[in-house]
Design an enzyme around this catalytic site. Structure first.
Site, mmCIF file in Angstrom:
data_model
loop_
_atom_site.group_PDB
_atom_site.id
_atom_site.type_symbol
_atom_site.label_atom_id
_atom_site.label_comp_id
_atom_site.label_asym_id
_atom_site.label_seq_id
_atom_site.Cartn_x
_atom_site.Cartn_y
_atom_site.Cartn_z
ATOM 1 N N GLY A 88 102.073 24.831 29.516
ATOM 2 C CA GLY A 88 102.056 25.158 28.094
ATOM 3 C C GLY A 88 102.374 23.979 27.202
ATOM 4 N N SER A 147 114.227 21.312 48.416
ATOM 5 C CA SER A 147 112.884 20.751 48.316
ATOM 6 C C SER A 147 112.195 20.584 49.667
ATOM 7 C CB SER A 147 112.951 19.382 47.625
ATOM 8 O OG SER A 147 111.700 18.735 47.715
ATOM 9 N N LEU A 183 105.407 23.079 31.954
ATOM 10 C CA LEU A 183 104.495 21.939 32.117
ATOM 11 C C LEU A 183 103.093 22.265 31.600
ATOM 12 C CD1 LEU A 183 105.278 20.202 35.513
ATOM 13 C CD2 LEU A 183 105.565 19.318 33.202
ATOM 14 N N GLU A 214 100.529 28.347 36.699
ATOM 15 C CA GLU A 214 100.780 29.397 37.687
ATOM 16 C C GLU A 214 100.346 30.772 37.205
ATOM 17 O OE1 GLU A 214 104.476 30.899 40.583
ATOM 18 O OE2 GLU A 214 104.865 29.519 38.925
ATOM 19 N N ARG A 267 103.491 25.595 54.060
ATOM 20 C CA ARG A 267 104.636 26.469 53.841
ATOM 21 C C ARG A 267 104.494 27.822 54.522
ATOM 22 N NH1 ARG A 267 105.635 25.186 47.400
ATOM 23 N NH2 ARG A 267 106.581 23.129 47.717
ATOM 24 N N ARG A 323 99.748 27.774 48.571
ATOM 25 C CA ARG A 323 99.791 26.505 47.837
ATOM 26 C C ARG A 323 100.455 25.422 48.672
ATOM 27 N NH1 ARG A 323 103.457 23.730 44.956
ATOM 28 N NH2 ARG A 323 104.981 25.411 44.740
ATOM 29 N N LEU A 368 102.843 21.248 40.159
ATOM 30 C CA LEU A 368 102.952 20.354 39.015
ATOM 31 C C LEU A 368 101.599 19.724 38.702
ATOM 32 C CD1 LEU A 368 106.325 18.565 39.936
ATOM 33 C CD2 LEU A 368 105.961 20.662 38.624
ATOM 34 N N HIS A 384 108.609 30.263 50.548
ATOM 35 C CA HIS A 384 108.963 28.861 50.777
ATOM 36 C C HIS A 384 109.914 28.774 51.970
ATOM 37 C CE1 HIS A 384 110.218 24.754 50.121
ATOM 38 N NE2 HIS A 384 109.412 24.645 49.073
#
Length: 637
Positions: free
Chosen positions: A45, A284, A43, A425, A330, A435, A441, A266
């Site tokens: 790059g 997710s 995303l 990242e 998280r 985060r 994203l 996570h």
């Protein structure tokens, strides 16, 4: 080494707009004279390469995958944050800024985080214009859902495949520029070193992964968008190819590495099922929006979950954190899951799991609604575990996921080496010590679409440098070093596979520098890692040759870098004598087990300078000032 954060003056809400006006510009005719090398096509790059080419620069883009569509960004599931306030539930740019600073436990730079919140609203418009199929409500408006660390619904999503859809949008923009001849795309090319001449970044040395040929590429600036380093732990939710090589080689050329010990665990992953696994699978965080997390109140309870009455269940997040419940950040959710499992209340094989139960949501909303929101996630879970999550609660356990640390960058996203920019990242900049979900994203696209295209022009306009080509002696010298490193790996011919070293080393890192750390464990790690690294260079067996597609050689180079990188992680974790966000030092916790910060001594970014493989790294500090958010003990109760 001097850390110049280059944060503009003025009120935080005006910094970015004022800065864009004050920056020097490159005229459209002159943009054609510059070449920018972009390493990575996820995303960050892909969006950067497409945007820079659209502006008129000559862009060369490298990725080690066979196509940019296979970048790890495709694995992101739950959504992307933006302060649109479509739900009219009290959201704003400032609230997203506040939630992000607080979620990162006050270890991020305020100016960068506020800019991220500002740009979030533009990202959604950009992606909708590209055709990204975000979920919509009945009336056609974009839908939102909640994520951890926030009490508003600000997360835009495309079922459980948001990363894939956003990447396809960025890939389409990149492909358009490739078709127009403005981007030269080099798939199956891995960056193996950085070329720095007179203190300025002038190019990269890459390996053609199909033929083994070592190639040099010269440019006026280099952009690294190469992702995170979670695979230092061997088992993580990252794709197996994710690695630290690009940022590590840049670090060894003079780029500071910031907060490397900040690695996120996570809470919502499928538990480990055996030694055969090479990676872990993410479920997710969006599932926590409708799911409830619980364990039996009785230790070692082996009854099926549907046989355990409501009165005998411990919804421990709802009990401990009534204000946020299952939507705590998280790091908080991960530590809570580990704690109940350590106490003997875990479920599944080895007691390393908790239940993520959507039964109430299915009854309340209907199975069809749940299928529309999470159908592909449920299907993935059933394929992996053989259990139907519509009928039986999912079993989840924390796993290594995202890395907040990375190369240090200033407000303009430039590293401590002039002309080397780091985005997504791969840099440290926006998430502090933890985060928030759905922000990865957001950062990758903000950096690539909106920030870098503005700031890199200022550098090019201010910098006068002669044109170089790969025949320059500096390129030849770095090529020779890369070739020698490759020959050395292939010549060892020991008795152990690369994977065996990586697995042993990953377990060591998880045990001593994983979800919790202490001074004794970190000291043990700093003793064991060099010994295992020495054995690697004496006893690894790298099969095949250089002049071919050789995955064993690829992995060997990456694992060699992980060995060195891990020592830096442990140094950083040992030096930071506090607990903050995902960095949990057992010696520093509140009476109820929460992270205990030390703002007097550690309200700073730890930026490390390379001093040689066998020498301790040199620590530099960037102090963090909080003018708009008060430093307080985090509470989600």
């Amino acid at each position: 080494m001097e850390l110049r954060a280059s944060v503009p003056s003025g009120p935080v809400e005006q910094k970015w707009d004022n800065h864009r006006f004050e920056m020097k510009l490159v005229s459209p005719a002159n943009k054609r004279k510059y070449t920018i090398l972009v390493v990575g096509s996820g995303l960050a790059g892909a969006s950067a390469a497409a945007s820079l080419a659209e502006l008129g620069y000559n862009v060369t883009c490298f990725c080690y995958q066979d196509s940019p569509r296979r970048a790890h960004s495709i694995a992101a599931q739950g959504g992307i944050n933006a302060a649109k306030n479509y739900r009219n539930d009290g959201d704003s740019v400032f609230r997203l800024f506040y939630d992000t600073i607080k979620g990162g436990d006050y270890r991020a730079r305020e100016a960068n985080v506020y800019r991220l919140a500002q740009l979030s609203v533009n990202i959604i418009d950009q992606c909708v214009a590209q055709g990204v199929p975000f979920a919509r409500e009945y009336g056609g408006l974009l839908d939102n859902r909640s994520f951890g660390g926030a009490q508003v619904s600000r997360t835009f999503y495309a079922r459980g495949q948001t990363g894939q859809q956003l990447l396809l949008g960025a890939y389409s923009a990149l492909s358009r520029q490739v078709g127009l001849g403005r981007v030269a795309m080099y798939p199956r090319h891995e960056m193996l070193d950085l070329v720095v001449i007179d203190g300025k970044t002038r190019g990269v040395v890459v390996r053609d992964m199909v033929t083994g040929q070592i190639e040099s590429h010269a440019g006026d600036a280099v952009v690294l968008g190469t992702g995170g380093y979670s695979n230092v732990f061997y088992l993580s939710t990252n794709a197996k190819g994710c690695n630290a090589t690009a940022i590590w080689r840049a670090y060894k050329r003079g780029a500071a590495m910031a907060n490397p010990s900040f690695t996120q665990i996570h809470p919502t992953c499928i538990p480990v099922s055996g030694d055969h696994q090479s990676k872990l699978t993410l479920m997710s965080e969006s599932l926590r929006n409708d799911g409830r997390i619980w364990v039996p109140q009785q230790k070692g309870d082996t009854r099926p979950p549907d046989r355990i009455p409501e009165a005998e269940r411990d919804y421990y997040l709802e009990r401990r954190y009534p204000a946020f419940g299952n939507l705590v950040p998280r790091d908080v959710a991960s530590r809570a899951a580990k704690a109940v499992c350590d106490e003997g209340f875990g479920v599944g094989p080895g007691g390393l799991g908790v239940y993520l139960d959507l039964t109430d949501a299915i009854k309340r909303l209907g199975e069809q609604v749940i299928r529309e929101r999470y159908g592909n996630l449920f299907e993935m879970y059933e394929r992996i575990t053989g259990e139907n999550p519509y009928e039986r609660p999912m079993r989840i356990y924390p796993a290594v996921h995202y890395t907040m640390g990375g190369l240090w960058v200033d407000y303009n996203l430039m590293s401590t080496i002039d002309g080397l920019y780091v985005i997504g990242e791969a840099n440290f900049s926006d998430h502090g010590a933890n985060r928030l979900g759905a922000s990865a994203l957001m950062q990758g696209l903000a950096d690539g679409y909106f920030i870098l295209p503005a700031t890199i022009g200022d550098y090019l306009a201010r910098t006068k440098q002669e044109k170089l080509d790969p025949s320059h002696s500096a390129f030849r010298r770095v090529e020779a070093e890369v070739t020698e490193r490759t020959k050395r790996l292939l010549a060892i011919r020991g008795k152990r596979t690369v994977d065996s070293f990586h697995r042993e080393f990953g377990r060591l890192m998880w045990e001593y520098c994983g979800m919790s750390r202490n001074v004794q464990g970190l000291q043990v790690a700093l003793e064991k890692i060099p010994a295992l690294r020495a054995e690697f260079w004496e006893n690894v067996n790298v099969l095949g040759a250089n002049e071919e597609l050789n995955q064993s050689l690829e992995k060997a180079g990456r694992v060699a870098d992980f060995f060195e990188f891990a020592e830096l992680m442990c140094h950083d974790a040992l030096e930071r004598a506090e607990s903050c966000g995902c960095h949990f030092r057992e010696e520093y916790q509140t009476p109820d087990g929460e992270a205990l910060r030390d703002d007097a001594d550690f309200a700073h970014v730890a930026a490390w300078e390379f001093a040689g493989v066998d020498n301790p790294p040199i620590l530099h500090k960037e102090s963090l000032a909080f003018q708009y958010v008060s430093l307080t003990q985090r509470s989600y109760k």
